[in-house]
Motif scaffolding. Structure first.
Motif, PDB file in Angstrom:
ATOM      1  N   UNK A 243       4.021   1.237   2.466  1.00 34.38           N
ATOM      2  CA  UNK A 243       4.022   0.017   3.278  1.00 34.38           C
ATOM      3  C   UNK A 243       4.519  -1.110   2.381  1.00 34.38           C
ATOM      4  N   UNK A 244       5.837  -1.376   2.407  1.00 38.37           N
ATOM      5  CA  UNK A 244       6.348  -2.499   1.625  1.00 38.37           C
ATOM      6  C   UNK A 244       6.029  -3.812   2.332  1.00 38.37           C
ATOM      7  N   UNK A 245       6.347  -4.927   1.719  1.00 36.71           N
ATOM      8  CA  UNK A 245       5.803  -6.218   2.162  1.00 36.71           C
ATOM      9  C   UNK A 245       6.183  -6.614   3.582  1.00 36.71           C
TER      10      UNK A 245
ATOM     11  N   UNK B 100       4.558   2.255   7.668  1.00 34.05           N
ATOM     12  CA  UNK B 100       4.618   3.635   7.203  1.00 34.05           C
ATOM     13  C   UNK B 100       4.348   4.620   8.330  1.00 34.05           C
ATOM     14  N   UNK B 101       3.474   4.253   9.263  1.00 34.04           N
ATOM     15  CA  UNK B 101       3.131   5.156  10.361  1.00 34.04           C
ATOM     16  C   UNK B 101       4.309   5.456  11.282  1.00 34.04           C
ATOM     17  N   UNK B 102       5.417   4.723  11.133  1.00 32.60           N
ATOM     18  CA  UNK B 102       6.582   5.015  11.975  1.00 32.60           C
ATOM     19  C   UNK B 102       7.147   6.401  11.696  1.00 32.60           C
ATOM     20  N   UNK B 103       6.756   7.011  10.574  1.00 33.85           N
ATOM     21  CA  UNK B 103       7.175   8.384  10.284  1.00 33.85           C
ATOM     22  C   UNK B 103       6.246   9.416  10.935  1.00 33.85           C
TER      23      UNK B 103
ATOM     24  N   UNK C  50       0.828  -1.195   0.000  1.00 34.73           N
ATOM     25  CA  UNK C  50       0.000   0.000   0.000  1.00 34.73           C
ATOM     26  C   UNK C  50       0.866   1.251   0.000  1.00 34.73           C
ATOM     27  N   UNK C  51       0.302   2.305  -0.556  1.00 34.17           N
ATOM     28  CA  UNK C  51       0.890   3.639  -0.513  1.00 34.17           C
ATOM     29  C   UNK C  51      -0.112   4.569   0.150  1.00 34.17           C
ATOM     30  N   UNK C  52       0.377   5.408   1.034  1.00 35.13           N
ATOM     31  CA  UNK C  52      -0.458   6.399   1.707  1.00 35.13           C
ATOM     32  C   UNK C  52      -0.014   7.776   1.242  1.00 35.13           C
TER      33      UNK C  52
END
Length: 346
Positions: free
Chosen positions: A76-78, A50-53, A25-27
């Motif tokens: 969000x890579x695999x 991704x939310x770690x940023x 996924x891409x946010x």
């Protein structure tokens, strides 16, 4: 006030196929105004998402990038904890996830190129893809922690080569929190031993992250850099690390550089044997106190890049920082992000 403005952010979630059947996924993070600059892609680290940023600090990297006019996309890579767990290697991410994400962002935005900020194994996979010529559209890479040369503390190497073969006999993953589902004997013994060894704090995930992802007390950050809310928040942020990744890291440690598990699909047998097949400018970052991958990791990659493209690339060693606190630290918006922006805007 930026704390109020953050509520005006809204996310667009894009579901894409990485090309080999893996769903990623891409946010895209939007604000009330259109971006004035091009797309920037953020890639998270191992056992993260991704939310770690976007930790619970006053100003995140996402806030700073949006304020500066960038079109922010988080991948969000695999290996993301927001996706269903599956075995993966860095080869899979470099060959499929990264190129697919880059192509998708460019197609959606109409841009001809993009810039990227990556952390830990997101950095490694992006670096692998870039020097292999798989993502020529990426023109600036801000890479934190490790890129092409993983250099680890001695005890981390001992765990990798001595303990890993024992664990992988019965486990397909190391689950950093080991908090869900019925608990087997090995997780229970390991968790209790790690708690005894890491008496520096009472956060079990912080302790397990030090065991699974480095060597130190703690390994991934300096406690002084994390405020209480973020230290509590990281307890829910880490997930599973597949033994397939550890096997690749062990082979790379023996080789003195990242190596593919098996040469395939455009990945070279050795990434640094020839000049990088990219015109991207690398801005390498690391904390001086990094105990996941020692600062020598980035120094070696910088030396390789400069050998072929002298004067083009940069290396920043951040005093007082470790590994993940470069993005999670309460003062990162003061100490780190202005340097990241300077590299992106150069």
């Amino acid at each position: 006030m930026r704390a109020t403005a953050r509520f005006r952010h809204h996310d667009e979630v894009h579901f894409i196929d990485a090309g080999d059947g893996a769903a990623i996924t891409l946010i895209r993070v939007r604000t009330d105004t259109e971006p004035t600059k091009g797309p920037v892609l953020l890639l998270h680290g191992v056992a993260m998402r991704a939310e770690s940023f976007r930790p619970p600090v006053a100003r995140t990297l996402v806030d700073v990038l949006l304020d500066d006019g960038w079109d922010v996309w988080m991948l969000n890579w695999r290996g993301s904890t927001d996706l269903d767990p599956r075995p993966w290697t860095l080869d899979d991410v470099a060959l499929h996830d990264v190129p697919s994400a880059v192509r998708y962002v460019l197609a959606q935005t109409g841009a001809s190129s993009l810039r990227a900020v990556a952390h830990c194994q997101g950095s490694t996979a992006l670096s692998m893809a870039a020097v292999s010529g798989l993502v020529p559209e990426v023109d600036v890479i801000v890479s934190n922690g490790v890129s092409l040369h993983p250099v680890m503390p001695t005890f981390a190497r001992v765990k990798l080569h001595a303990l890993r073969p024992l664990v992988q006999r019965t486990q397909s993953y190391v689950d950093v929190p080991w908090r869900d589902g019925p608990e087997g004997a090995l997780p229970r013994v390991t968790r209790n031993a790690v708690r005894l060894w890491h008496a520096e704090c009472g956060n079990a995930s912080c302790n397990m992250a030090s065991f699974a992802l480095g060597s130190g007390h703690p390994a991934l950050w300096r406690h002084a850099n994390l405020d209480a809310a973020t230290h509590d928040w990281v307890a829910t942020e880490f997930g599973r690390v597949p033994m397939s990744f550890y096997a690749q890291l062990a082979a790379s440690d023996r080789a003195g550089q990242i190596v593919p598990i098996r040469a395939k699909g455009g990945l070279p047998v050795t990434f640094t044997a020839t000049a990088p097949r990219t015109q991207a400018r690398f801005a390498l970052f690391t904390g001086a106190d990094n105990r996941a991958f020692l600062p020598e990791s980035q120094r070696k990659t910088h030396a390789y890049l400069e050998r072929h493209q002298p004067g083009r690339h940069s290396l920043t060693v951040l005093r007082g920082y470790g590994h993940a606190d470069v993005f999670l630290g309460a003062r990162a918006h003061i100490d780190v992000y202005p340097r990241v922006l300077a590299e992106l805007n150069a």
